[in-house]
Design a protein around this motif. Sequence first.
Motif, PDB file in Angstrom:
ATOM      1  N   GLU A   1       0.815  -1.214   0.000  1.00 13.53           N
ATOM      2  CA  GLU A   1       0.000   0.000   0.000  1.00 13.53           C
ATOM      3  C   GLU A   1       0.849   1.265   0.000  1.00 13.53           C
ATOM      4  OE1 GLU A   1      -0.670   0.507   4.831  1.00 13.53           O
ATOM      5  OE2 GLU A   1      -2.314  -0.194   3.576  1.00 13.53           O
ATOM      6  N   SER A   2       2.150   1.115   0.277  1.00  9.73           N
ATOM      7  CA  SER A   2       3.048   2.272   0.284  1.00  9.73           C
ATOM      8  C   SER A   2       3.584   2.539  -1.130  1.00  9.73           C
ATOM      9  CB  SER A   2       4.216   2.038   1.236  1.00  9.73           C
ATOM     10  OG  SER A   2       5.052   0.987   0.749  1.00  9.73           O
ATOM     11  N   ASP A   3       4.204   3.671  -1.289  1.00 10.35           N
ATOM     12  CA  ASP A   3       4.743   4.058  -2.597  1.00 10.35           C
ATOM     13  C   ASP A   3       6.196   3.589  -2.704  1.00 10.35           C
ATOM     14  OD1 ASP A   3       4.955   5.217  -5.091  1.00 10.35           O
ATOM     15  OD2 ASP A   3       5.488   7.201  -4.302  1.00 10.35           O
ATOM     16  N   TYR A   4       6.389   2.256  -2.818  1.00  6.65           N
ATOM     17  CA  TYR A   4       7.749   1.719  -2.891  1.00  6.65           C
ATOM     18  C   TYR A   4       8.254   1.818  -4.338  1.00  6.65           C
ATOM     19  CZ  TYR A   4       6.004  -2.593  -5.041  1.00  6.65           C
ATOM     20  OH  TYR A   4       5.437  -3.505  -5.896  1.00  6.65           O
ATOM     21  N   LYS A   5       9.561   1.983  -4.483  1.00  6.09           N
ATOM     22  CA  LYS A   5      10.157   2.132  -5.807  1.00  6.09           C
ATOM     23  C   LYS A   5      11.458   1.343  -5.918  1.00  6.09           C
ATOM     24  CE  LYS A   5       8.317   6.816  -6.550  1.00  6.09           C
ATOM     25  NZ  LYS A   5       8.664   8.242  -6.785  1.00  6.09           N
ATOM     26  N   TYR A   6      11.656   0.688  -7.069  1.00  5.48           N
ATOM     27  CA  TYR A   6      12.919   0.015  -7.359  1.00  5.48           C
ATOM     28  C   TYR A   6      13.987   1.064  -7.668  1.00  5.48           C
ATOM     29  CZ  TYR A   6      10.522  -4.523  -8.071  1.00  5.48           C
ATOM     30  OH  TYR A   6       9.808  -5.683  -7.920  1.00  5.48           O
ATOM     31  N   SER A   7      15.238   0.727  -7.337  1.00  6.48           N
ATOM     32  CA  SER A   7      16.334   1.610  -7.716  1.00  6.48           C
ATOM     33  C   SER A   7      16.604   1.481  -9.216  1.00  6.48           C
ATOM     34  CB  SER A   7      17.599   1.238  -6.938  1.00  6.48           C
ATOM     35  OG  SER A   7      18.122   0.000  -7.405  1.00  6.48           O
TER      36      SER A   7
ATOM     37  N   LYS B   1      -0.900 -15.587   5.625  1.00 11.18           N
ATOM     38  CA  LYS B   1      -1.649 -14.490   6.242  1.00 11.18           C
ATOM     39  C   LYS B   1      -1.344 -13.117   5.636  1.00 11.18           C
ATOM     40  CE  LYS B   1      -0.714 -15.428  10.604  1.00 11.18           C
ATOM     41  NZ  LYS B   1      -0.817 -15.390  12.077  1.00 11.18           N
ATOM     42  N   GLY B   2      -1.383 -13.039   4.314  1.00 12.50           N
ATOM     43  CA  GLY B   2      -1.228 -11.749   3.655  1.00 12.50           C
ATOM     44  C   GLY B   2       0.189 -11.281   3.439  1.00 12.50           C
ATOM     45  N   THR B   3       1.155 -12.141   3.730  1.00 10.56           N
ATOM     46  CA  THR B   3       2.561 -11.769   3.529  1.00 10.56           C
ATOM     47  C   THR B   3       3.287 -12.858   2.748  1.00 10.56           C
ATOM     48  OG1 THR B   3       2.666 -10.472   5.579  1.00 10.56           O
ATOM     49  CG2 THR B   3       4.755 -11.227   4.678  1.00 10.56           C
ATOM     50  N   THR B   4       4.099 -12.440   1.788  1.00  9.87           N
ATOM     51  CA  THR B   4       5.024 -13.354   1.111  1.00  9.87           C
ATOM     52  C   THR B   4       6.404 -13.144   1.707  1.00  9.87           C
ATOM     53  OG1 THR B   4       3.795 -13.443  -0.968  1.00  9.87           O
ATOM     54  CG2 THR B   4       6.134 -13.941  -1.078  1.00  9.87           C
ATOM     55  N   TYR B   5       7.067 -14.253   2.049  1.00 11.35           N
ATOM     56  CA  TYR B   5       8.396 -14.215   2.654  1.00 11.35           C
ATOM     57  C   TYR B   5       9.415 -14.820   1.700  1.00 11.35           C
ATOM     58  CZ  TYR B   5       5.634 -13.799   6.959  1.00 11.35           C
ATOM     59  OH  TYR B   5       4.739 -13.406   7.924  1.00 11.35           O
ATOM     60  N   TYR B   6      10.523 -14.133   1.516  1.00 17.11           N
ATOM     61  CA  TYR B   6      11.647 -14.704   0.768  1.00 17.11           C
ATOM     62  C   TYR B   6      12.493 -15.490   1.761  1.00 17.11           C
ATOM     63  CZ  TYR B   6      16.329 -14.792  -1.321  1.00 17.11           C
ATOM     64  OH  TYR B   6      17.551 -15.178  -1.783  1.00 17.11           O
ATOM     65  N   LEU B   7      12.660 -16.776   1.534  1.00 20.75           N
ATOM     66  CA  LEU B   7      13.438 -17.607   2.451  1.00 20.75           C
ATOM     67  C   LEU B   7      14.864 -17.828   1.979  1.00 20.75           C
ATOM     68  CD1 LEU B   7      13.462 -19.395   5.016  1.00 20.75           C
ATOM     69  CD2 LEU B   7      12.782 -21.314   3.543  1.00 20.75           C
ATOM     70  N   LEU B   8      15.028 -18.186   0.706  1.00 23.85           N
ATOM     71  CA  LEU B   8      16.352 -18.591   0.225  1.00 23.85           C
ATOM     72  C   LEU B   8      16.394 -18.495  -1.289  1.00 23.85           C
ATOM     73  CD1 LEU B   8      18.995 -20.055   1.408  1.00 23.85           C
ATOM     74  CD2 LEU B   8      17.965 -22.138   0.499  1.00 23.85           C
ATOM     75  N   GLY B   9      17.527 -18.082  -1.833  1.00 19.30           N
ATOM     76  CA  GLY B   9      17.704 -18.060  -3.277  1.00 19.30           C
ATOM     77  C   GLY B   9      19.174 -18.153  -3.620  1.00 19.30           C
TER      78      GLY B   9
ATOM     79  N   SER C   1       0.127  -9.583  -7.180  1.00 19.81           N
ATOM     80  CA  SER C   1      -0.997 -10.034  -8.015  1.00 19.81           C
ATOM     81  C   SER C   1      -1.957 -10.930  -7.243  1.00 19.81           C
ATOM     82  CB  SER C   1      -0.468 -10.780  -9.247  1.00 19.81           C
ATOM     83  OG  SER C   1       0.103 -12.025  -8.890  1.00 19.81           O
ATOM     84  N   LYS C   2      -1.458 -11.589  -6.184  1.00 17.46           N
ATOM     85  CA  LYS C   2      -2.301 -12.468  -5.378  1.00 17.46           C
ATOM     86  C   LYS C   2      -2.978 -11.718  -4.238  1.00 17.46           C
ATOM     87  CE  LYS C   2      -1.179 -16.745  -4.651  1.00 17.46           C
ATOM     88  NZ  LYS C   2      -0.507 -17.999  -4.263  1.00 17.46           N
ATOM     89  N   GLY C   3      -2.772 -10.406  -4.186  1.00 16.32           N
ATOM     90  CA  GLY C   3      -3.427  -9.606  -3.161  1.00 16.32           C
ATOM     91  C   GLY C   3      -2.736  -9.614  -1.821  1.00 16.32           C
ATOM     92  N   MET C   4      -1.459 -10.008  -1.788  1.00 18.70           N
ATOM     93  CA  MET C   4      -0.705  -9.972  -0.538  1.00 18.70           C
ATOM     94  C   MET C   4      -0.529  -8.516  -0.090  1.00 18.70           C
ATOM     95  SD  MET C   4       0.010 -13.029   0.485  1.00 18.70           S
ATOM     96  CE  MET C   4       0.027 -14.716  -0.116  1.00 18.70           C
TER      97      MET C   4
END
Length: 301
Positions: A131-137, A218-226, A251-254
Amino acid sequence: NHVYFYLTIIIVLKIVAREDINDAKWNSCVEQSQIQNPLIYSWSMDATTSKWCAVVNDDYSFIFPIPFEQQLNVKRARQQAFSRQVDYVGSQEDFYTALELLKKEFSEFDIRVSLTKGNFERQCFQSIKFESDYKYSTNAKRLIKKANEVISYEVSDDLDVLVSLYADNSFLKFKQPPSNIEKIKNSMKAYLENGKGYVLIAKEGEAAIGAAFFIEDKGTTYYLLGDSNEDHKKKGVIYGLMDFGIQKAQSKGMLNFDFGGSNIESVADFYKKFGAVDIYYTRVHWDKRPLWFKIIQKIKR
Protein backbone atom coordinates in the motif's frame (compact mmCIF):
# COMPACT_ATOMS: atom_id res chain seq x y z
CA ASN A 1 -26.23 -6.22 54.11
CA HIS A 2 -24.99 -7.68 50.91
CA VAL A 3 -21.97 -9.90 50.69
CA TYR A 4 -20.09 -9.78 47.42
CA PHE A 5 -17.82 -12.51 46.25
CA TYR A 6 -15.15 -11.77 43.70
CA LEU A 7 -13.78 -14.59 41.62
CA THR A 8 -10.20 -14.04 40.56
CA ILE A 9 -9.09 -16.07 37.58
CA ILE A 10 -5.39 -16.74 37.69
CA ILE A 11 -3.86 -17.56 34.35
CA VAL A 12 -0.87 -19.79 34.94
CA LEU A 13 1.96 -19.98 32.45
CA LYS A 14 4.00 -23.15 32.31
CA ILE A 15 6.83 -24.62 30.27
CA VAL A 16 5.71 -27.71 28.40
CA ALA A 17 7.68 -30.26 26.38
CA ARG A 18 7.06 -30.59 22.64
CA GLU A 19 5.22 -33.90 23.04
CA ASP A 20 2.73 -32.31 25.45
CA ILE A 21 1.68 -29.52 23.07
CA ASN A 22 -1.80 -29.72 21.58
CA ASP A 23 -1.07 -29.13 17.90
CA ALA A 24 -4.65 -28.28 16.96
CA LYS A 25 -4.94 -25.60 19.65
CA TRP A 26 -1.43 -24.33 18.97
CA ASN A 27 -1.80 -23.94 15.20
CA SER A 28 -5.28 -22.44 15.57
CA CYS A 29 -3.77 -19.82 17.89
CA VAL A 30 -1.04 -19.02 15.34
CA GLU A 31 -3.47 -18.90 12.41
CA GLN A 32 -5.87 -16.55 14.18
CA SER A 33 -3.25 -14.22 15.63
CA GLN A 34 -2.02 -11.00 14.08
CA ILE A 35 1.58 -12.17 14.36
CA GLN A 36 3.21 -12.39 10.94
CA ASN A 37 5.57 -15.34 11.37
CA PRO A 38 4.99 -18.71 9.64
CA LEU A 39 7.94 -20.22 11.52
CA ILE A 40 5.92 -20.69 14.71
CA TYR A 41 3.42 -23.23 13.39
CA SER A 42 4.21 -26.46 15.26
CA TRP A 43 4.99 -28.32 12.01
CA SER A 44 7.47 -25.61 11.01
CA MET A 45 9.18 -25.71 14.40
CA ASP A 46 9.41 -29.50 14.06
CA ALA A 47 11.07 -29.13 10.66
CA THR A 48 13.63 -26.52 11.71
CA THR A 49 14.85 -27.73 15.11
CA SER A 50 15.34 -31.13 16.72
CA LYS A 51 14.34 -29.88 20.19
CA TRP A 52 11.84 -27.29 21.27
CA CYS A 53 9.52 -26.61 24.14
CA ALA A 54 7.10 -23.77 24.81
CA VAL A 55 5.59 -21.51 27.41
CA VAL A 56 1.80 -21.79 27.27
CA ASN A 57 -1.27 -21.31 29.41
CA ASP A 58 -4.19 -23.73 29.66
CA ASP A 59 -6.35 -22.18 26.94
CA TYR A 60 -3.46 -21.42 24.55
CA SER A 61 -4.19 -17.70 24.58
CA PHE A 62 -0.45 -17.33 25.19
CA ILE A 63 2.17 -19.39 23.37
CA PHE A 64 5.91 -18.91 23.05
CA PRO A 65 8.00 -21.60 21.26
CA ILE A 66 11.59 -22.09 22.43
CA PRO A 67 14.16 -23.97 20.29
CA PHE A 68 16.94 -25.35 22.49
CA GLU A 69 19.81 -27.76 22.85
CA GLN A 70 21.12 -29.57 25.91
CA GLN A 71 24.73 -30.53 26.55
CA LEU A 72 26.12 -31.93 29.81
CA ASN A 73 22.83 -31.03 31.49
CA VAL A 74 23.21 -27.36 30.46
CA LYS A 75 20.14 -26.12 28.56
CA ARG A 76 20.68 -23.41 25.95
CA ALA A 77 17.78 -21.73 24.12
CA ARG A 78 19.08 -20.60 20.74
CA GLN A 79 17.51 -19.32 17.53
CA GLN A 80 17.51 -22.11 14.95
CA ALA A 81 19.31 -21.88 11.62
CA PHE A 82 17.52 -20.12 8.72
CA SER A 83 15.14 -18.35 11.07
CA ARG A 84 14.95 -14.68 11.94
CA GLN A 85 12.80 -14.94 15.06
CA VAL A 86 10.29 -17.18 16.82
CA ASP A 87 7.75 -14.75 18.41
CA TYR A 88 5.11 -15.14 21.06
CA VAL A 89 1.33 -14.86 20.75
CA GLY A 90 -0.46 -13.17 23.62
CA SER A 91 -0.01 -10.21 25.93
CA GLN A 92 3.28 -8.43 26.48
CA GLU A 93 2.71 -8.75 30.23
CA ASP A 94 2.59 -12.54 29.90
CA PHE A 95 5.73 -12.39 27.73
CA TYR A 96 7.69 -10.79 30.57
CA THR A 97 6.28 -13.37 32.99
CA ALA A 98 7.37 -16.10 30.58
CA LEU A 99 10.91 -14.72 30.53
CA GLU A 100 11.11 -15.06 34.32
CA LEU A 101 10.14 -18.72 33.97
CA LEU A 102 12.68 -19.24 31.21
CA LYS A 103 15.50 -17.66 33.24
CA LYS A 104 15.11 -20.52 35.72
CA GLU A 105 15.12 -23.13 32.95
CA PHE A 106 17.90 -22.00 30.57
CA SER A 107 21.50 -21.08 31.37
CA GLU A 108 21.84 -19.38 28.00
CA PHE A 109 19.09 -17.68 26.03
CA ASP A 110 19.46 -16.12 22.58
CA ILE A 111 16.04 -15.72 20.95
CA ARG A 112 14.57 -13.00 18.74
CA VAL A 113 10.98 -11.75 18.83
CA SER A 114 8.75 -9.06 17.30
CA LEU A 115 9.08 -6.58 20.12
CA THR A 116 10.17 -2.98 19.68
CA LYS A 117 10.05 -1.86 23.31
CA GLY A 118 12.04 -2.94 26.34
CA ASN A 119 15.66 -3.16 27.34
CA PHE A 120 16.69 -5.51 24.54
CA GLU A 121 19.08 -5.39 21.59
CA ARG A 122 17.35 -3.90 18.55
CA GLN A 123 17.74 -5.54 15.15
CA CYS A 124 16.08 -5.02 11.80
CA PHE A 125 14.81 -6.74 8.68
CA GLN A 126 13.53 -5.32 5.39
CA SER A 127 9.98 -5.36 4.06
CA ILE A 128 7.69 -3.81 1.45
CA LYS A 129 4.14 -2.75 2.27
CA PHE A 130 2.30 -2.84 -1.03
CA GLU A 131 0.00 0.00 0.00
CA SER A 132 3.05 2.27 0.28
CA ASP A 133 4.74 4.06 -2.60
CA TYR A 134 7.75 1.72 -2.89
CA LYS A 135 10.16 2.13 -5.81
CA TYR A 136 12.92 0.01 -7.36
CA SER A 137 16.33 1.61 -7.72
CA THR A 138 17.67 2.39 -11.20
CA ASN A 139 20.25 -0.36 -10.81
CA ALA A 140 17.61 -2.92 -9.86
CA LYS A 141 15.47 -1.99 -12.88
CA ARG A 142 18.47 -2.33 -15.19
CA LEU A 143 19.45 -5.77 -13.89
CA ILE A 144 15.87 -7.05 -13.93
CA LYS A 145 15.54 -5.98 -17.56
CA LYS A 146 18.88 -7.61 -18.38
CA ALA A 147 17.78 -10.87 -16.71
CA ASN A 148 14.36 -10.96 -18.33
CA GLU A 149 15.84 -10.70 -21.82
CA VAL A 150 17.37 -14.18 -21.52
CA ILE A 151 15.67 -15.86 -18.55
CA SER A 152 12.26 -17.50 -18.13
CA TYR A 153 10.66 -18.35 -14.78
CA GLU A 154 8.85 -21.46 -13.64
CA VAL A 155 6.90 -22.06 -10.42
CA SER A 156 7.68 -25.52 -9.09
CA ASP A 157 7.78 -27.79 -6.05
CA ASP A 158 11.19 -29.22 -7.03
CA LEU A 159 13.44 -28.55 -4.04
CA ASP A 160 16.42 -30.44 -5.45
CA VAL A 161 17.27 -27.71 -7.99
CA LEU A 162 17.41 -25.01 -5.31
CA VAL A 163 19.20 -27.17 -2.72
CA SER A 164 21.82 -28.16 -5.32
CA LEU A 165 22.46 -24.53 -6.31
CA TYR A 166 22.64 -23.48 -2.66
CA ALA A 167 24.99 -26.35 -1.71
CA ASP A 168 27.38 -25.46 -4.55
CA ASN A 169 27.42 -21.72 -3.87
CA SER A 170 26.34 -19.83 -0.73
CA PHE A 171 26.59 -22.88 1.50
CA LEU A 172 30.27 -23.30 0.68
CA LYS A 173 30.96 -19.57 0.74
CA PHE A 174 29.71 -19.15 4.32
CA LYS A 175 31.22 -22.44 5.56
CA GLN A 176 28.11 -23.77 7.27
CA PRO A 177 27.86 -27.12 9.10
CA PRO A 178 26.77 -29.98 6.79
CA SER A 179 23.60 -30.52 8.85
CA ASN A 180 22.26 -27.14 7.65
CA ILE A 181 21.59 -28.52 4.18
CA GLU A 182 19.15 -31.07 5.59
CA LYS A 183 17.62 -28.46 7.93
CA ILE A 184 16.78 -25.99 5.18
CA LYS A 185 15.44 -28.76 2.93
CA ASN A 186 13.19 -30.05 5.73
CA SER A 187 11.96 -26.52 6.38
CA MET A 188 11.02 -25.88 2.74
CA LYS A 189 9.44 -29.33 2.46
CA ALA A 190 7.20 -28.56 5.46
CA TYR A 191 5.93 -25.34 3.83
CA LEU A 192 5.24 -27.16 0.56
CA GLU A 193 3.33 -29.93 2.33
CA ASN A 194 1.22 -27.39 4.20
CA GLY A 195 0.41 -25.37 1.08
CA LYS A 196 2.36 -22.32 2.18
CA GLY A 197 5.35 -22.19 -0.15
CA TYR A 198 6.69 -22.57 -3.68
CA VAL A 199 9.97 -22.87 -5.55
CA LEU A 200 10.72 -20.41 -8.32
CA ILE A 201 13.23 -21.61 -10.92
CA ALA A 202 15.04 -19.30 -13.37
CA LYS A 203 15.91 -20.95 -16.67
CA GLU A 204 18.16 -20.02 -19.55
CA GLY A 205 16.84 -22.26 -22.30
CA GLU A 206 16.30 -25.61 -20.58
CA ALA A 207 19.05 -25.09 -17.99
CA ALA A 208 18.12 -24.12 -14.42
CA ILE A 209 20.49 -21.27 -13.53
CA GLY A 210 18.86 -19.90 -10.39
CA ALA A 211 16.15 -20.70 -7.88
CA ALA A 212 14.43 -19.22 -4.85
CA PHE A 213 11.91 -20.29 -2.22
CA PHE A 214 8.99 -18.14 -1.11
CA ILE A 215 6.53 -18.65 1.76
CA GLU A 216 2.96 -17.31 1.70
CA ASP A 217 1.05 -16.84 4.94
CA LYS A 218 -1.65 -14.49 6.24
CA GLY A 219 -1.23 -11.75 3.66
CA THR A 220 2.56 -11.77 3.53
CA THR A 221 5.02 -13.35 1.11
CA TYR A 222 8.40 -14.21 2.65
CA TYR A 223 11.65 -14.70 0.77
CA LEU A 224 13.44 -17.61 2.45
CA LEU A 225 16.35 -18.59 0.23
CA GLY A 226 17.70 -18.06 -3.28
CA ASP A 227 20.89 -18.80 -5.15
CA SER A 228 22.73 -19.17 -8.45
CA ASN A 229 26.38 -19.40 -9.43
CA GLU A 230 28.50 -16.26 -9.70
CA ASP A 231 28.42 -16.08 -13.52
CA HIS A 232 24.64 -16.06 -13.60
CA LYS A 233 24.41 -13.58 -10.74
CA LYS A 234 26.17 -11.14 -13.07
CA LYS A 235 23.30 -11.62 -15.52
CA GLY A 236 20.90 -10.36 -12.86
CA VAL A 237 19.24 -13.70 -12.11
CA ILE A 238 18.75 -12.97 -8.39
CA TYR A 239 17.19 -9.61 -9.22
CA GLY A 240 14.89 -11.34 -11.69
CA LEU A 241 13.84 -13.98 -9.17
CA MET A 242 13.14 -11.38 -6.51
CA ASP A 243 11.12 -9.22 -8.89
CA PHE A 244 9.03 -12.22 -9.97
CA GLY A 245 8.32 -13.05 -6.32
CA ILE A 246 7.29 -9.47 -5.57
CA GLN A 247 5.04 -9.21 -8.63
CA LYS A 248 3.45 -12.59 -7.90
CA ALA A 249 2.76 -11.56 -4.28
CA GLN A 250 1.15 -8.32 -5.35
CA SER A 251 -1.00 -10.03 -8.02
CA LYS A 252 -2.30 -12.47 -5.38
CA GLY A 253 -3.43 -9.61 -3.16
CA MET A 254 -0.71 -9.97 -0.54
CA LEU A 255 -0.24 -6.98 1.75
CA ASN A 256 3.49 -7.30 2.41
CA PHE A 257 6.68 -8.74 0.99
CA ASP A 258 9.16 -9.76 3.69
CA PHE A 259 12.77 -10.16 2.55
CA GLY A 260 13.77 -12.24 5.53
CA GLY A 261 15.98 -9.36 6.52
CA SER A 262 19.51 -8.77 7.53
CA ASN A 263 21.56 -6.68 9.92
CA ILE A 264 24.43 -7.01 7.45
CA GLU A 265 24.59 -3.65 5.70
CA SER A 266 25.42 -4.95 2.22
CA VAL A 267 22.54 -7.46 2.25
CA ALA A 268 20.10 -4.90 3.64
CA ASP A 269 21.18 -2.47 0.90
CA PHE A 270 20.38 -5.12 -1.72
CA TYR A 271 16.84 -5.50 -0.38
CA LYS A 272 16.39 -1.75 -0.24
CA LYS A 273 17.03 -1.59 -3.98
CA PHE A 274 13.51 -3.04 -4.31
CA GLY A 275 12.02 -0.28 -2.17
CA ALA A 276 12.15 -2.17 1.13
CA VAL A 277 12.32 -0.32 4.44
CA ASP A 278 13.70 -1.38 7.82
CA ILE A 279 11.36 -3.05 10.32
CA TYR A 280 12.66 -3.48 13.86
CA TYR A 281 12.55 -6.43 16.23
CA THR A 282 14.60 -7.48 19.26
CA ARG A 283 17.11 -10.04 20.44
CA VAL A 284 16.55 -11.31 23.98
CA HIS A 285 19.80 -12.65 25.40
CA TRP A 286 21.42 -13.79 28.62
CA ASP A 287 24.37 -16.05 29.37
CA LYS A 288 24.63 -17.79 32.73
CA ARG A 289 26.55 -20.83 31.54
CA PRO A 290 28.84 -22.20 34.26
CA LEU A 291 32.54 -21.46 33.84
CA TRP A 292 33.45 -25.15 33.48
CA PHE A 293 31.03 -25.47 30.56
CA LYS A 294 32.51 -22.45 28.77
CA ILE A 295 36.01 -23.89 29.20
CA ILE A 296 34.95 -27.25 27.73
CA GLN A 297 33.36 -25.48 24.76
CA LYS A 298 36.55 -23.54 24.06
CA ILE A 299 38.62 -26.73 24.22
CA LYS A 300 36.29 -28.44 21.72
CA ARG A 301 36.80 -25.59 19.25
